[in-house]
Design an enzyme around this catalytic site. Structure first.
Site, PDB file in Angstrom:
ATOM      1  N   ARG A  79      11.218   0.588  -9.759  1.00  0.00           N
ATOM      2  CA  ARG A  79      11.802  -0.758  -9.838  1.00  0.00           C
ATOM      3  C   ARG A  79      10.908  -1.728 -10.600  1.00  0.00           C
ATOM      4  NH1 ARG A  79      15.531  -3.493  -6.440  1.00  0.00           N
ATOM      5  NH2 ARG A  79      15.210  -5.756  -6.293  1.00  0.00           N
ATOM      6  N   HIS A 108      -6.946  22.700  -7.413  1.00  0.00           N
ATOM      7  CA  HIS A 108      -7.869  22.093  -8.375  1.00  0.00           C
ATOM      8  C   HIS A 108      -7.056  21.747  -9.613  1.00  0.00           C
ATOM      9  CE1 HIS A 108     -11.254  21.405 -11.059  1.00  0.00           C
ATOM     10  NE2 HIS A 108     -12.088  21.517 -10.029  1.00  0.00           N
ATOM     11  N   ASP A 109      -6.919  20.453  -9.896  1.00  0.00           N
ATOM     12  CA  ASP A 109      -6.006  20.034 -10.947  1.00  0.00           C
ATOM     13  C   ASP A 109      -6.446  20.439 -12.345  1.00  0.00           C
ATOM     14  OD1 ASP A 109      -8.133  18.258 -10.825  1.00  0.00           O
ATOM     15  OD2 ASP A 109      -6.915  16.445 -11.108  1.00  0.00           O
ATOM     16  N   THR A 161      -1.374 -34.006  -4.434  1.00  0.00           N
ATOM     17  CA  THR A 161      -2.514 -33.330  -3.824  1.00  0.00           C
ATOM     18  C   THR A 161      -2.190 -33.144  -2.351  1.00  0.00           C
ATOM     19  OG1 THR A 161      -3.664 -35.423  -3.384  1.00  0.00           O
ATOM     20  CG2 THR A 161      -4.169 -34.329  -5.467  1.00  0.00           C
ATOM     21  N   HIS A 162      -2.511 -31.952  -1.826  1.00  0.00           N
ATOM     22  CA  HIS A 162      -2.145 -31.582  -0.453  1.00  0.00           C
ATOM     23  C   HIS A 162      -0.627 -31.615  -0.248  1.00  0.00           C
ATOM     24  CE1 HIS A 162      -6.423 -31.983   0.651  1.00  0.00           C
ATOM     25  NE2 HIS A 162      -6.386 -33.079  -0.102  1.00  0.00           N
ATOM     26  N   SER A 215      23.846 -12.964   0.161  1.00  0.00           N
ATOM     27  CA  SER A 215      25.019 -12.184   0.551  1.00  0.00           C
ATOM     28  C   SER A 215      25.937 -12.970   1.473  1.00  0.00           C
ATOM     29  CB  SER A 215      24.583 -10.889   1.234  1.00  0.00           C
ATOM     30  OG  SER A 215      23.878 -11.177   2.442  1.00  0.00           O
ATOM     31  N   LYS A 246      23.643 -20.455  -2.743  1.00  0.00           N
ATOM     32  CA  LYS A 246      22.198 -20.282  -2.887  1.00  0.00           C
ATOM     33  C   LYS A 246      21.769 -19.933  -4.317  1.00  0.00           C
ATOM     34  CE  LYS A 246      19.526 -19.674   0.261  1.00  0.00           C
ATOM     35  NZ  LYS A 246      18.460 -20.554   0.761  1.00  0.00           N
ATOM     36  N   GLU A 252       9.021 -15.492  -6.285  1.00  0.00           N
ATOM     37  CA  GLU A 252       8.577 -14.846  -5.045  1.00  0.00           C
ATOM     38  C   GLU A 252       8.126 -13.411  -5.300  1.00  0.00           C
ATOM     39  OE1 GLU A 252      11.401 -17.512  -2.064  1.00  0.00           O
ATOM     40  OE2 GLU A 252      12.079 -15.543  -2.740  1.00  0.00           O
ATOM     41  N   SER A 276      -9.203   9.842  -5.093  1.00  0.00           N
ATOM     42  CA  SER A 276      -7.898   9.621  -4.466  1.00  0.00           C
ATOM     43  C   SER A 276      -7.486   8.159  -4.577  1.00  0.00           C
ATOM     44  CB  SER A 276      -7.936  10.057  -2.999  1.00  0.00           C
ATOM     45  OG  SER A 276      -9.005   9.416  -2.311  1.00  0.00           O
ATOM     46  N   VAL A 277      -8.461   7.261  -4.470  1.00  0.00           N
ATOM     47  CA  VAL A 277      -8.168   5.831  -4.605  1.00  0.00           C
ATOM     48  C   VAL A 277      -7.668   5.527  -6.012  1.00  0.00           C
ATOM     49  CG1 VAL A 277      -9.193   3.517  -4.638  1.00  0.00           C
ATOM     50  CG2 VAL A 277      -9.822   5.133  -2.835  1.00  0.00           C
ATOM     51  N   GLU A 278      -8.372   6.023  -7.005  1.00  0.00           N
ATOM     52  CA  GLU A 278      -8.049   5.677  -8.384  1.00  0.00           C
ATOM     53  C   GLU A 278      -6.708   6.264  -8.829  1.00  0.00           C
ATOM     54  OE1 GLU A 278     -11.389   6.842 -10.736  1.00  0.00           O
ATOM     55  OE2 GLU A 278     -12.718   5.334  -9.841  1.00  0.00           O
ATOM     56  N   ARG A 279      -6.332   7.412  -8.281  1.00  0.00           N
ATOM     57  CA  ARG A 279      -5.043   8.003  -8.649  1.00  0.00           C
ATOM     58  C   ARG A 279      -3.887   7.078  -8.272  1.00  0.00           C
ATOM     59  NH1 ARG A 279      -5.309  13.853  -9.456  1.00  0.00           N
ATOM     60  NH2 ARG A 279      -7.442  14.579  -9.031  1.00  0.00           N
TER      61      ARG A 279
END
Length: 435
Positions: A4, A68-69, A142-143, A265, A270, A277, A309-312
């Site tokens: 998406r 093992h890739d 401001t605020h 819906s 609206k 968002e 694993s994080v970077e993948r």
């Protein structure tokens, strides 16, 4: 990243098919360099160069066994090589991370180029919008509370400069990630000549790491993700301004609303700021990857795979999400509906209170002490807040009750909205030069 939010060009960069094309390119360049150096038979180059990259399904089937890739890739590619014996010289002297980190560097550079190109368009859109509204008066806030008269173009100019700085950070971060290595299992060149690395890296548009262990140190990748996070967050700042401006009580800004578009819906009236968002939500996703990627800098000794694993997940997701939300923000700015009349009308909502700073200075200039002037102006302002008394009338009443004469001409100057924005010309001159 889910389909998406994945634009085609960026999705291609992170596809498995493209990854294996890059792996083949790296391995072929290394093989050719070895052959020129006389390390491997020159006869191996032609068959390997002609072998098509393995398809992702073939690699996945082998990896299900080998776990093992890189070995799975090399086996699947060897199956495509004729004669297969030529594939024996592929990956000669290399370790897996020589291939992985070097190909990843190419992917990161490609992804960065796409993002920077889109960021250029965003900067231009913000610049042009700011200049188009250099005379559009609005209430500065401001605020969340009315402060002084301002120009909508001034607010957008701030976004434009922030987007330009963020784009330039990403551009600089490209240099930090366009770094590869071909130095073997612990980076000591034990089985591969440094000359191979020196020859291959420029051909890939990379530079060789100054030093490496089994992997390239992750500080550059952490810098890159951080730069994306800043760019994404600047986009969020733009989107948040639109969300505030589209609130019913404000109604100064609105996202483009196409024919046939539906906002709810259940409530046909609206018009919701859904793009803004979505930008704000995706910016959170990009920021969330900064910490786990940064934690890939400290690894055990020469290397462990806790970063892998994080970077993948993190690197493709951060790039894809940033690419998408920069694209979305540009469309938001280019199609933004600005109700200049509503902005001007909203300036009168507080019965003149947004001129209080000018009144304070006029009273001080007339010889009143700042303390006395502040007390008078604040008392008048509270009357206006509480009783809806026009601020100018409240000021005159407060002056009379304190036996302090207030110059009506001074109030005219203080209540002139143009007075507050007359010195912004230099800002617009600077924004006009943004590229």
């Amino acid at each position: 990243m889910i389909e998406r939010y994945t634009l085609p060009e960026m999705g291609q960069v992170w596809s498995d098919a493209h990854k294996y094309e890059l792996w083949c390119r790296v391995e072929t360049l290394v093989l050719e360099a070895h052959a020129r150096a006389g390390t491997v038979p020159a006869s191996a180059v032609g068959p390997v160069r002609s072998a098509p990259p393995p398809n992702p399904e073939a690699v996945a089937a082998i990896e299900a066994v080998t776990e093992h890739d890189v070995i799975a890739f090399l086996t699947a590619w060897a199956d495509n090589t004729e004669p297969r014996s030529a594939a024996a010289y592929v990956h000669y002297g290399m370790t897996s991370s020589d291939l992985l980190d070097t190909a990843l560097a190419v992917q990161l550079a490609e992804a960065t180029d796409i993002i920077v190109t889109k960021a250029d368009r965003l900067v231009a859109a913000l610049r042009d919008h700011a200049l188009a509204h250099r005379n559009t008066l609005r209430s500065g806030r401001t605020h969340g509370v009315h402060a002084e008269p301002d120009l909508w173009g001034h607010r957008v100019a701030d976004f434009a400069f922030a987007a330009a700085r963020s784009r330039d950070r990403v551009r600089r971060a490209r240099e930090a990630v366009a770094v590869g290595k071909l130095s073997g299992p612990v980076g000591s060149y034990s089985n591969i000549d440094p000359a191979i690395e020196a020859e291959v890296m420029p051909a890939l548009g990379l530079r060789a790491a100054d030093a490496a262990t089994q992997v390239v140190m992750r500080d550059g990748i952490a810098e890159w993700v951080s730069a994306l996070a800043v760019l994404a967050t600047v986009c969020e700042a733009v989107a948040l301004e639109v969300r505030h401006g589209q609130r019913t009580e404000v109604r100064e800004l609105a996202e483009p609303f196409r024919s046939g578009q539906k906002g709810s819906s259940s409530m046909p009236h609206k018009k919701n700021p859904i793009r803004s968002e979505r930008i704000c939500g995706l910016a959170r996703v990009v920021r969330s990857y900064v910490t786990p990627v940064t934690e890939g800098i400290p690894l055990w000794h020469e290397r462990d795979i806790s970063h892998s694993s994080v970077e993948r997940i993190a690197l493709p997701d951060a790039a894809i999400a940033t690419d998408y939300l920069v694209h979305l923000t540009t469309g938001l700015v280019e199609g933004l509906v600005v109700d200049a009349a509503r902005m001007r009308a909203n300036m009168d909502l507080t019965n003149g209170l947004l001129y209080s700073s000018g009144v304070l200075l006029e009273l001080v200039s007339s010889g009143m002490s700042r303390e006395d002037a502040y007390a008078l102006v604040q008392a008048a302002a509270m009357d206006t807040w509480d009783n809806q008394t026009p601020f100018r009338d409240a000021l005159l009443a407060q002056g009379k009750s304190r036996n302090m004469a207030i110059d009506e001409l001074a109030l005219d100057r203080a209540f002139d909205a143009e007075r507050y924005v007359g010195r912004l010309g230099g800002v617009f001159d600077r924004v006009s030069r943004l590229t």
